[in-house]
Design a protein around this motif. Structure first.
Motif, PDB file in Angstrom:
ATOM      1  N   ARG A  11      -0.824 -13.747 -91.556  1.00 36.61           N
ATOM      2  CA  ARG A  11       0.569 -14.132 -91.284  1.00 36.61           C
ATOM      3  C   ARG A  11       0.673 -14.962 -90.012  1.00 36.61           C
ATOM      4  O   ARG A  11       1.376 -15.969 -89.972  1.00 36.61           O
ATOM      5  CB  ARG A  11       1.456 -12.894 -91.171  1.00 36.61           C
ATOM      6  CG  ARG A  11       1.965 -12.431 -92.492  1.00 36.61           C
ATOM      7  CD  ARG A  11       3.122 -11.429 -92.320  1.00 36.61           C
ATOM      8  NE  ARG A  11       2.941 -10.436 -93.344  1.00 36.61           N
ATOM      9  CZ  ARG A  11       2.550  -9.189 -93.151  1.00 36.61           C
ATOM     10  NH1 ARG A  11       2.340  -8.743 -91.947  1.00 36.61           N
ATOM     11  NH2 ARG A  11       2.402  -8.370 -94.158  1.00 36.61           N
ATOM     12  N   TYR A  14      -0.677 -18.395 -90.568  1.00 38.52           N
ATOM     13  CA  TYR A  14       0.288 -19.199 -91.316  1.00 38.52           C
ATOM     14  C   TYR A  14       1.436 -19.646 -90.402  1.00 38.52           C
ATOM     15  O   TYR A  14       1.869 -20.803 -90.456  1.00 38.52           O
ATOM     16  CB  TYR A  14       0.849 -18.435 -92.517  1.00 38.52           C
ATOM     17  CG  TYR A  14       1.988 -19.191 -93.148  1.00 38.52           C
ATOM     18  CD1 TYR A  14       1.744 -20.341 -93.891  1.00 38.52           C
ATOM     19  CD2 TYR A  14       3.303 -18.806 -92.940  1.00 38.52           C
ATOM     20  CE1 TYR A  14       2.791 -21.074 -94.431  1.00 38.52           C
ATOM     21  CE2 TYR A  14       4.347 -19.531 -93.483  1.00 38.52           C
ATOM     22  CZ  TYR A  14       4.091 -20.663 -94.216  1.00 38.52           C
ATOM     23  OH  TYR A  14       5.122 -21.391 -94.732  1.00 38.52           O
ATOM     24  N   ARG A  15       1.918 -18.747 -89.574  1.00 39.39           N
ATOM     25  CA  ARG A  15       3.008 -19.116 -88.658  1.00 39.39           C
ATOM     26  C   ARG A  15       2.568 -20.239 -87.717  1.00 39.39           C
ATOM     27  O   ARG A  15       3.356 -21.128 -87.392  1.00 39.39           O
ATOM     28  CB  ARG A  15       3.467 -17.904 -87.852  1.00 39.39           C
ATOM     29  CG  ARG A  15       4.266 -16.929 -88.668  1.00 39.39           C
ATOM     30  CD  ARG A  15       4.743 -15.747 -87.820  1.00 39.39           C
ATOM     31  NE  ARG A  15       5.314 -14.742 -88.675  1.00 39.39           N
ATOM     32  CZ  ARG A  15       4.881 -13.486 -88.748  1.00 39.39           C
ATOM     33  NH1 ARG A  15       3.878 -13.077 -88.003  1.00 39.39           N
ATOM     34  NH2 ARG A  15       5.458 -12.638 -89.562  1.00 39.39           N
ATOM     35  N   TYR A  16       1.313 -20.169 -87.279  1.00 37.78           N
ATOM     36  CA  TYR A  16       0.788 -21.238 -86.439  1.00 37.78           C
ATOM     37  C   TYR A  16       0.819 -22.566 -87.224  1.00 37.78           C
ATOM     38  O   TYR A  16       1.306 -23.573 -86.720  1.00 37.78           O
ATOM     39  CB  TYR A  16      -0.645 -20.927 -85.984  1.00 37.78           C
ATOM     40  CG  TYR A  16      -1.284 -22.112 -85.323  1.00 37.78           C
ATOM     41  CD1 TYR A  16      -1.027 -22.395 -83.991  1.00 37.78           C
ATOM     42  CD2 TYR A  16      -2.085 -22.981 -86.041  1.00 37.78           C
ATOM     43  CE1 TYR A  16      -1.559 -23.518 -83.386  1.00 37.78           C
ATOM     44  CE2 TYR A  16      -2.629 -24.102 -85.446  1.00 37.78           C
ATOM     45  CZ  TYR A  16      -2.360 -24.371 -84.118  1.00 37.78           C
ATOM     46  OH  TYR A  16      -2.883 -25.491 -83.541  1.00 37.78           O
ATOM     47  N   PHE A  17       0.320 -22.535 -88.446  1.00 36.68           N
ATOM     48  CA  PHE A  17       0.314 -23.753 -89.262  1.00 36.68           C
ATOM     49  C   PHE A  17       1.734 -24.254 -89.508  1.00 36.68           C
ATOM     50  O   PHE A  17       2.004 -25.448 -89.403  1.00 36.68           O
ATOM     51  CB  PHE A  17      -0.401 -23.505 -90.587  1.00 36.68           C
ATOM     52  CG  PHE A  17      -0.392 -24.702 -91.485  1.00 36.68           C
ATOM     53  CD1 PHE A  17      -1.131 -25.827 -91.170  1.00 36.68           C
ATOM     54  CD2 PHE A  17       0.375 -24.715 -92.638  1.00 36.68           C
ATOM     55  CE1 PHE A  17      -1.116 -26.948 -91.989  1.00 36.68           C
ATOM     56  CE2 PHE A  17       0.397 -25.824 -93.457  1.00 36.68           C
ATOM     57  CZ  PHE A  17      -0.346 -26.946 -93.135  1.00 36.68           C
ATOM     58  N   ARG A  18       2.631 -23.353 -89.811  1.00 37.36           N
ATOM     59  CA  ARG A  18       4.022 -23.733 -90.072  1.00 37.36           C
ATOM     60  C   ARG A  18       4.649 -24.400 -88.843  1.00 37.36           C
ATOM     61  O   ARG A  18       5.466 -25.309 -88.970  1.00 37.36           O
ATOM     62  CB  ARG A  18       4.828 -22.506 -90.486  1.00 37.36           C
ATOM     63  CG  ARG A  18       6.239 -22.829 -90.927  1.00 37.36           C
ATOM     64  CD  ARG A  18       6.994 -21.598 -91.344  1.00 37.36           C
ATOM     65  NE  ARG A  18       7.099 -20.706 -90.197  1.00 37.36           N
ATOM     66  CZ  ARG A  18       7.347 -19.407 -90.279  1.00 37.36           C
ATOM     67  NH1 ARG A  18       7.491 -18.837 -91.457  1.00 37.36           N
ATOM     68  NH2 ARG A  18       7.444 -18.689 -89.200  1.00 37.36           N
ATOM     69  N   ALA A  19       4.262 -23.972 -87.648  1.00 37.84           N
ATOM     70  CA  ALA A  19       4.810 -24.538 -86.415  1.00 37.84           C
ATOM     71  C   ALA A  19       4.182 -25.894 -86.067  1.00 37.84           C
ATOM     72  O   ALA A  19       4.727 -26.631 -85.252  1.00 37.84           O
ATOM     73  CB  ALA A  19       4.605 -23.566 -85.261  1.00 37.84           C
ATOM     74  N   PRO A  21       2.729 -28.417 -88.589  1.00 44.15           N
ATOM     75  CA  PRO A  21       2.270 -28.922 -89.882  1.00 44.15           C
ATOM     76  C   PRO A  21       1.898 -30.399 -89.917  1.00 44.15           C
ATOM     77  O   PRO A  21       1.151 -30.829 -90.774  1.00 44.15           O
ATOM     78  CB  PRO A  21       3.459 -28.659 -90.803  1.00 44.15           C
ATOM     79  CG  PRO A  21       4.637 -28.788 -89.894  1.00 44.15           C
ATOM     80  CD  PRO A  21       4.166 -28.219 -88.571  1.00 44.15           C
TER      81      PRO A  21
END
Length: 76
Positions: A11, A14-19, A21
């Motif tokens: 999770r 993913y949050r890192y990637f979402r921030a 992109p």
């Protein structure tokens, strides 16, 4: 079945990637330097949160390398 720790690491990765992109093209040196500095600082915080757990390190390196590829492709 993943452990709660593994699930949480995924999770956070993913949050890192979402921030982060969309990196700027490598050719845009000014924007690129600022973006990568922030991305590197944030990735180290996520890794430290998990005390450099092997899964966190592997996931975050993979994401970082993927973002490098995106930045290179954006410059072509």
């Amino acid at each position: 079945m993943p452990t709660n720790i593994e699930d949480s690491i995924f999770r956070d990765a993913y949050r890192y990637f979402r921030a982060h992109p969309t990196p700027p093209p490598i050719a845009d040196t000014e924007a690129s330097a600022s973006w990568w500095e922030t991305a590197a600082d944030d990735i180290s915080k996520v890794s430290a949160r998990w005390e450099n757990h092997p899964l966190a390190i592997k996931l975050l390196i993979a994401i970082y390398e993927y973002l490098e590829e995106k930045a290179k492709e954006a410059g072509t």
